[in-house]
Design a protein around this motif. Sequence first.
Motif, PDB file in Angstrom:
ATOM      1  N   TRP A 457      36.445  36.655 -12.553  1.00 49.97           N
ATOM      2  CA  TRP A 457      36.290  36.870 -13.992  1.00 49.97           C
ATOM      3  C   TRP A 457      37.468  37.703 -14.498  1.00 49.97           C
ATOM      4  O   TRP A 457      38.159  38.364 -13.712  1.00 49.97           O
ATOM      5  CB  TRP A 457      34.968  37.555 -14.334  1.00 49.97           C
ATOM      6  N   PHE A 458      37.685  37.645 -15.798  1.00 47.75           N
ATOM      7  CA  PHE A 458      38.744  38.477 -16.376  1.00 47.75           C
ATOM      8  C   PHE A 458      38.479  38.700 -17.859  1.00 47.75           C
ATOM      9  O   PHE A 458      37.745  37.960 -18.519  1.00 47.75           O
ATOM     10  CB  PHE A 458      40.106  37.817 -16.171  1.00 47.75           C
ATOM     11  N   THR A 459      39.083  39.749 -18.382  1.00 52.89           N
ATOM     12  CA  THR A 459      39.113  40.040 -19.820  1.00 52.89           C
ATOM     13  C   THR A 459      40.537  40.397 -20.191  1.00 52.89           C
ATOM     14  O   THR A 459      41.147  41.271 -19.554  1.00 52.89           O
ATOM     15  CB  THR A 459      38.173  41.198 -20.183  1.00 52.89           C
ATOM     16  N   GLY A 460      41.084  39.725 -21.186  1.00 53.91           N
ATOM     17  CA  GLY A 460      42.452  39.987 -21.626  1.00 53.91           C
ATOM     18  C   GLY A 460      42.488  40.403 -23.083  1.00 53.91           C
ATOM     19  O   GLY A 460      41.872  39.764 -23.939  1.00 53.91           O
ATOM     20  N   LEU A 461      43.189  41.490 -23.373  1.00 55.12           N
ATOM     21  CA  LEU A 461      43.348  42.000 -24.739  1.00 55.12           C
ATOM     22  C   LEU A 461      44.825  41.953 -25.113  1.00 55.12           C
ATOM     23  O   LEU A 461      45.681  42.367 -24.326  1.00 55.12           O
ATOM     24  CB  LEU A 461      42.840  43.438 -24.840  1.00 55.12           C
ATOM     25  N   LEU A 468      56.736  46.947 -33.993  1.00 56.62           N
ATOM     26  CA  LEU A 468      57.632  46.083 -34.748  1.00 56.62           C
ATOM     27  C   LEU A 468      57.068  44.673 -34.772  1.00 56.62           C
ATOM     28  O   LEU A 468      56.388  44.255 -33.836  1.00 56.62           O
ATOM     29  CB  LEU A 468      59.036  46.065 -34.118  1.00 56.62           C
ATOM     30  N   LYS A 469      57.356  43.932 -35.835  1.00 52.23           N
ATOM     31  CA  LYS A 469      56.868  42.571 -35.950  1.00 52.23           C
ATOM     32  C   LYS A 469      57.443  41.702 -34.841  1.00 52.23           C
ATOM     33  O   LYS A 469      58.648  41.729 -34.560  1.00 52.23           O
ATOM     34  CB  LYS A 469      57.230  41.986 -37.319  1.00 52.23           C
ATOM     35  N   GLY A 470      56.595  40.934 -34.206  1.00 48.73           N
ATOM     36  CA  GLY A 470      57.022  40.057 -33.128  1.00 48.73           C
ATOM     37  C   GLY A 470      56.844  40.644 -31.751  1.00 48.73           C
ATOM     38  O   GLY A 470      56.971  39.938 -30.746  1.00 48.73           O
ATOM     39  N   ASN A 471      56.545  41.943 -31.666  1.00 49.12           N
ATOM     40  CA  ASN A 471      56.335  42.590 -30.375  1.00 49.12           C
ATOM     41  C   ASN A 471      54.847  42.611 -30.037  1.00 49.12           C
ATOM     42  O   ASN A 471      54.008  42.854 -30.902  1.00 49.12           O
ATOM     43  CB  ASN A 471      56.868  44.026 -30.393  1.00 49.12           C
ATOM     44  N   ASP A 472      54.525  42.384 -28.773  1.00 47.72           N
ATOM     45  CA  ASP A 472      53.131  42.273 -28.355  1.00 47.72           C
ATOM     46  C   ASP A 472      52.822  43.230 -27.214  1.00 47.72           C
ATOM     47  O   ASP A 472      53.669  43.481 -26.343  1.00 47.72           O
ATOM     48  CB  ASP A 472      52.819  40.838 -27.909  1.00 47.72           C
ATOM     49  N   LEU A 473      51.596  43.727 -27.214  1.00 47.26           N
ATOM     50  CA  LEU A 473      51.096  44.589 -26.145  1.00 47.26           C
ATOM     51  C   LEU A 473      49.911  43.891 -25.498  1.00 47.26           C
ATOM     52  O   LEU A 473      48.976  43.466 -26.180  1.00 47.26           O
ATOM     53  CB  LEU A 473      50.665  45.942 -26.703  1.00 47.26           C
ATOM     54  N   GLY A 474      49.952  43.745 -24.180  1.00 48.33           N
ATOM     55  CA  GLY A 474      48.883  43.061 -23.478  1.00 48.33           C
ATOM     56  C   GLY A 474      48.290  43.905 -22.370  1.00 48.33           C
ATOM     57  O   GLY A 474      49.015  44.619 -21.665  1.00 48.33           O
ATOM     58  N   PHE A 475      46.975  43.838 -22.224  1.00 46.93           N
ATOM     59  CA  PHE A 475      46.276  44.535 -21.142  1.00 46.93           C
ATOM     60  C   PHE A 475      45.154  43.641 -20.647  1.00 46.93           C
ATOM     61  O   PHE A 475      44.365  43.122 -21.441  1.00 46.93           O
ATOM     62  CB  PHE A 475      45.704  45.868 -21.627  1.00 46.93           C
ATOM     63  N   ALA A 476      45.100  43.433 -19.340  1.00 48.18           N
ATOM     64  CA  ALA A 476      44.072  42.575 -18.756  1.00 48.18           C
ATOM     65  C   ALA A 476      43.513  43.212 -17.494  1.00 48.18           C
ATOM     66  O   ALA A 476      44.212  43.938 -16.783  1.00 48.18           O
ATOM     67  CB  ALA A 476      44.641  41.196 -18.441  1.00 48.18           C
ATOM     68  N   PHE A 477      42.252  42.929 -17.223  1.00 49.17           N
ATOM     69  CA  PHE A 477      41.617  43.410 -16.004  1.00 49.17           C
ATOM     70  C   PHE A 477      40.566  42.385 -15.582  1.00 49.17           C
ATOM     71  O   PHE A 477      40.082  41.590 -16.391  1.00 49.17           O
ATOM     72  CB  PHE A 477      40.971  44.780 -16.217  1.00 49.17           C
ATOM     73  N   GLY A 478      40.227  42.407 -14.308  1.00 48.48           N
ATOM     74  CA  GLY A 478      39.233  41.476 -13.805  1.00 48.48           C
ATOM     75  C   GLY A 478      39.180  41.488 -12.296  1.00 48.48           C
ATOM     76  O   GLY A 478      39.822  42.314 -11.633  1.00 48.48           O
ATOM     77  N   GLN A 479      38.419  40.564 -11.754  1.00 45.97           N
ATOM     78  CA  GLN A 479      38.298  40.399 -10.321  1.00 45.97           C
ATOM     79  C   GLN A 479      38.780  39.015  -9.927  1.00 45.97           C
ATOM     80  O   GLN A 479      38.124  38.013 -10.230  1.00 45.97           O
ATOM     81  CB  GLN A 479      36.843  40.589  -9.865  1.00 45.97           C
ATOM     82  N   PRO A 480      39.942  38.940  -9.266  1.00 48.46           N
ATOM     83  CA  PRO A 480      40.401  37.635  -8.766  1.00 48.46           C
ATOM     84  C   PRO A 480      39.383  37.072  -7.783  1.00 48.46           C
ATOM     85  O   PRO A 480      38.539  37.799  -7.253  1.00 48.46           O
ATOM     86  CB  PRO A 480      41.726  37.977  -8.078  1.00 48.46           C
ATOM     87  N   THR A 481      39.440  35.794  -7.538  1.00 43.83           N
ATOM     88  CA  THR A 481      38.438  35.098  -6.729  1.00 43.83           C
ATOM     89  C   THR A 481      38.076  35.886  -5.471  1.00 43.83           C
ATOM     90  O   THR A 481      38.929  36.185  -4.637  1.00 43.83           O
ATOM     91  CB  THR A 481      38.954  33.711  -6.333  1.00 43.83           C
ATOM     92  N   PHE A 482      36.788  36.206  -5.334  1.00 41.05           N
ATOM     93  CA  PHE A 482      36.294  36.980  -4.197  1.00 41.05           C
ATOM     94  C   PHE A 482      35.004  36.353  -3.685  1.00 41.05           C
ATOM     95  O   PHE A 482      34.227  35.769  -4.447  1.00 41.05           O
ATOM     96  CB  PHE A 482      36.055  38.442  -4.599  1.00 41.05           C
ATOM     97  N   ALA A 483      34.775  36.459  -2.398  1.00 35.48           N
ATOM     98  CA  ALA A 483      33.621  35.840  -1.762  1.00 35.48           C
ATOM     99  C   ALA A 483      32.338  36.552  -2.173  1.00 35.48           C
ATOM    100  O   ALA A 483      32.275  37.791  -2.201  1.00 35.48           O
ATOM    101  CB  ALA A 483      33.773  35.867  -0.247  1.00 35.48           C
ATOM    102  N   THR A 484      31.306  35.772  -2.477  1.00 33.80           N
ATOM    103  CA  THR A 484      29.995  36.338  -2.823  1.00 33.80           C
ATOM    104  C   THR A 484      28.905  35.866  -1.869  1.00 33.80           C
ATOM    105  O   THR A 484      27.786  36.370  -1.926  1.00 33.80           O
ATOM    106  CB  THR A 484      29.611  35.955  -4.263  1.00 33.80           C
ATOM    107  N   ALA A 485      29.201  34.894  -1.014  1.00 33.34           N
ATOM    108  CA  ALA A 485      28.217  34.432  -0.031  1.00 33.34           C
ATOM    109  C   ALA A 485      28.941  33.891   1.186  1.00 33.34           C
ATOM    110  O   ALA A 485      29.979  33.231   1.071  1.00 33.34           O
ATOM    111  CB  ALA A 485      27.306  33.362  -0.629  1.00 33.34           C
TER     112      ALA A 485
END
Length: 555
Positions: A457-461, A468-485
């Motif tokens: 899963w992930f969430t990206g902001l 300044l116009k045209g500049n972007d700030l990004g932050f994301a967090f989550g759990q890359p594919t991990f075994a659950t069973a």
Amino acid sequence: MKLFQQLLVAPAALGLLAPVAASAAELNINGVSDYAASGEQVTSISQFSDVYPTDWAYQALSNLIERYGCVAGYPNGTYRGNRAMTRFEAAALLNACLDRVTEVTDELKRLMAEFEKELAILKGRVDGLEARVGELEATQFSTTTKLKGQTTFVMGATTAGGDSVDDTAWNNRTGGGGANAYNKEFGAFTFNYDQRLAFNTSFTGKDKLYARLRAGNFDNDNAFDGGGVNLTKLDIAEATENNVVLDRLYYKFPVGKEFTVIAGALARNTESLAMWPSVYNKGGAKILDYFALAGTPGVYNKETGQLIGAYWKQKVKKGANAFSVSVNYVADDGEGNKSDSSTGGFMTDNSRANLLAQIGYGGPEWGVAFGYRYGQCRSGMRRSTQFVQQGLSGASDNFNLDCLGKDGDRSSNSYALNAYWQPKKAGFIPSISVGWALNNVSGDDIQEGSYTTSQSWFTGLKWDDVFLKGNDLGFAFGQPTFATALKGSDTPFDGNYAFELYYNFQVTDNIAITPALFYLSRPLGQGTRSLVTDGNGYDGTFNVFGGLVQTTFKF
């Protein structure tokens, strides 16, 4: 009067001055005097009481009055359009119109004299543009093809930490060796590049033949290409050993107004969709490959090879949400182009193929999509913990993600649900992209201790126009594919987290500089071991921190 004016007026003059129905005996001198003595030109056809829109010459008379102002009526407000016209009346009408033409001509001459310098400048510019257009036409690359390029420089490094600090040589499969071993082999500062040249060809204006050349110096010993830990791979990283290779070749064309068909000898499944289910990287930068895949790499695994596909997208007004359905099949490059069905082939049991389907509904402001991927034996989950990538709990054998050797019958079914929302105007509130995926592995050859189910899963902001116009700030967090069973009664201990932060500084329309940081809390997953437990326990710590500056040139 100029020649072309004389030519225009001559036919009318001849007709007007020729003998008409009224003979000299019938000439009404008083009527002519009344017509000539009216003295005032009418300004609107509505001033005539005896002229109606149903009259056959209504529009012609209206044009003479409103455009040229050269028609007069009788003092009683009538035009008398049905009576015969005398030669005197014709001469009076013609004279009035010629006077107006002369006035217009004199006015144009005055304006041309007044703006003589400006007209000369414009003429010079037009002549210059014509010369440049002629030169471009003579030296143009192609009448049907456009060339686009992208050059990316990446400078940075990674470093590992944790209580597993054994200096033993790093084992790419199990992560054996600990932080010290990782830093020795993958901790150096590097300067890498990625070069892309894309040829976009259209024969009808609606179709596209796409071919792309690519070169890069990311190699297997580079952390940013996934060396040591696969989760450190950047979206931009490509290892070609500085050789130029063809990495895309496909053709897509519309069928009707809503359907598009795609066929390619070297195409990617994620690039053959009607919509992308995330806006996290839209207009910004792409750093970690995991986040660039909308946090659901089990479904959107970037499988590239021999592909056929199609998608339907509802035709709606611009800016409105639309439904879409996408389906594509791709055999891995290396299998799909082989003739031996026991080791490859297209649409065989050994094609290492992926079938990707997506149903979406979205537009510029928000959207949601459900994706499904079926993976044949040896097709991958793209980005995951080291434990999931290897498939076993740290054991050392020839296991490959979805089967045991080429004769295995293992396959995977992956499901993803993604959504996004972004504000209409840039501000304090960021766009939000989320995704969740579930992956199931099945087959008769799954061994005890191997994973059967995994999730991600992930969430990206992303904030637009930051500072300044045209500049972007990004932050994301989550759990890359991990075994659950796992197969058997064991409970996996494969949890891990990934974080990234970047700021995309748009220097010009063609140059962007992006400093970025990322952190992987436990990229080995269940493969993480501790020396405290003699290397047999899973309670150790191992993390990776990375920093880089990515510079992108587009042309």
